[in-house]
Design a protein around this motif. Sequence first.
Motif, PDB file in Angstrom:
ATOM      1  N   GLU A   2       0.791  -1.177  -0.379  1.00 41.70           N
ATOM      2  CA  GLU A   2      -0.007  -0.163   0.104  1.00 41.70           C
ATOM      3  C   GLU A   2       0.641   1.235  -0.026  1.00 41.70           C
ATOM      4  N   LYS A   3       0.349   2.701  -0.247  1.00 40.98           N
ATOM      5  CA  LYS A   3       0.710   3.805  -0.188  1.00 40.98           C
ATOM      6  C   LYS A   3       0.511   4.741   0.770  1.00 40.98           C
ATOM      7  N   ALA A   4       1.604   5.693   0.858  1.00 35.56           N
ATOM      8  CA  ALA A   4       1.274   6.256   1.995  1.00 35.56           C
ATOM      9  C   ALA A   4       2.398   8.107   1.730  1.00 35.56           C
ATOM     10  N   THR A   5       2.074   8.531   1.978  1.00 33.21           N
ATOM     11  CA  THR A   5       2.655   9.825   1.431  1.00 33.21           C
ATOM     12  C   THR A   5       2.436  10.871   2.774  1.00 33.21           C
ATOM     13  N   PHE A   6       3.846  11.743   3.735  1.00 29.88           N
ATOM     14  CA  PHE A   6       3.258  12.510   4.358  1.00 29.88           C
ATOM     15  C   PHE A   6       4.052  13.312   4.154  1.00 29.88           C
ATOM     16  N   GLY A   7       4.092  14.659   4.388  1.00 31.60           N
ATOM     17  CA  GLY A   7       5.068  15.851   4.753  1.00 31.60           C
ATOM     18  C   GLY A   7       5.183  16.429   6.281  1.00 31.60           C
ATOM     19  N   SER A   8       6.637  16.088   6.394  1.00 29.49           N
ATOM     20  CA  SER A   8       6.851  16.766   7.907  1.00 29.49           C
ATOM     21  C   SER A   8       7.657  17.564   7.807  1.00 29.49           C
ATOM     22  N   GLY A   9       8.112  18.132   7.333  1.00 28.42           N
ATOM     23  CA  GLY A   9       9.380  19.925   6.705  1.00 28.42           C
ATOM     24  C   GLY A   9       9.934  18.945   5.716  1.00 28.42           C
ATOM     25  N   CYS A  10      11.085  19.206   5.477  1.00 31.35           N
ATOM     26  CA  CYS A  10      12.224  18.773   5.213  1.00 31.35           C
ATOM     27  C   CYS A  10      12.302  17.124   4.651  1.00 31.35           C
ATOM     28  N   PHE A  11      12.307  16.938   3.570  1.00 31.77           N
ATOM     29  CA  PHE A  11      11.875  15.555   2.736  1.00 31.77           C
ATOM     30  C   PHE A  11      13.087  14.967   3.374  1.00 31.77           C
ATOM     31  N   TRP A  12      14.240  15.751   3.375  1.00 32.31           N
ATOM     32  CA  TRP A  12      15.422  14.701   3.099  1.00 32.31           C
ATOM     33  C   TRP A  12      15.234  13.758   4.847  1.00 32.31           C
ATOM     34  N   LEU A  82       2.943  26.175  12.088  1.00 32.88           N
ATOM     35  CA  LEU A  82       2.422  26.352  10.956  1.00 32.88           C
ATOM     36  C   LEU A  82       3.083  26.361   9.722  1.00 32.88           C
ATOM     37  N   ASN A  83       3.696  25.362   8.351  1.00 37.30           N
ATOM     38  CA  ASN A  83       4.465  26.043   7.569  1.00 37.30           C
ATOM     39  C   ASN A  83       5.808  26.595   7.900  1.00 37.30           C
ATOM     40  N   ARG A  84       5.937  25.441   8.873  1.00 38.81           N
ATOM     41  CA  ARG A  84       7.491  25.343   9.323  1.00 38.81           C
ATOM     42  C   ARG A  84       8.152  24.220  10.222  1.00 38.81           C
ATOM     43  N   GLN A  85       9.019  23.726   9.958  1.00 35.48           N
ATOM     44  CA  GLN A  85       9.928  23.055  10.883  1.00 35.48           C
ATOM     45  C   GLN A  85      11.431  23.688  11.175  1.00 35.48           C
ATOM     46  N   GLY A  86      11.682  23.663  12.274  1.00 36.85           N
ATOM     47  CA  GLY A  86      12.582  24.023  12.733  1.00 36.85           C
ATOM     48  C   GLY A  86      13.322  25.429  11.587  1.00 36.85           C
ATOM     49  N   ASN A  87      14.235  25.598  11.037  1.00 37.03           N
ATOM     50  CA  ASN A  87      14.461  26.783  10.551  1.00 37.03           C
ATOM     51  C   ASN A  87      14.221  26.641   9.136  1.00 37.03           C
ATOM     52  N   ASP A  88      13.261  25.460   8.716  1.00 34.32           N
ATOM     53  CA  ASP A  88      12.570  25.463   7.139  1.00 34.32           C
ATOM     54  C   ASP A  88      11.321  26.600   7.505  1.00 34.32           C
ATOM     55  N   VAL A  89      11.244  27.271   6.679  1.00 30.69           N
ATOM     56  CA  VAL A  89       9.782  27.805   6.941  1.00 30.69           C
ATOM     57  C   VAL A  89       9.744  28.109   5.016  1.00 30.69           C
TER      58      VAL A  89
END
Length: 175
Positions: A2-12, A82-89
């Motif tokens: 099965e597939k899953a798609t997640f976004g939680s900041g930088c994809f690296w 909102l629209n941020r993870q750490g220094n990634d904005v």
Amino acid sequence: MEKATFGSGCFWCTEAMFQRLKGVSNVKSGYSGGHTKNPTYKEVCSGASGHAEVIQLEYDPEIITYDELLEVFWKTHDPTTLNRQGNDVGTQYRSVIFYHSESQKELALSYKKKLEASNIWPDPIVTEISPYEEFYPAEIEHDNYYNENASQPYCAFIVAPKVEKFKKIFAEKLN
């Protein structure tokens, strides 16, 4: 599978964690949730495409469940910024779950509701839960980025500590 798609900041960062889980295969960095067809990394980073940096993975539900993937998702980033993870904005770094089925939608909404009721975080959860529409793979240089570039400064100072923390929390689920 099965597939899953997640976004939680930088994809690296996200890729580096999910690719270490038993039952997960084919983890691919990419873009989803925007309006630009076949966006480039530069377009996504500008915020103009509307896409989030995401990972899409295939998993064997006999080995790891969607609930377990959600647990990893929620515990490996801050879903209250909102629209941020750490220094990634920027909107490209938003917390988002793109569900592939009604079952995934229900599980994601239920998990979010339990977290909200637990008051773990002092701020409200802002994670977007949206239907999956399209996934655009990132350029090839983003594939397996952390594993191939661990000494690069961003990887050494940002990704590595997240991966080490992840490995301690989820030791029993690792390959």
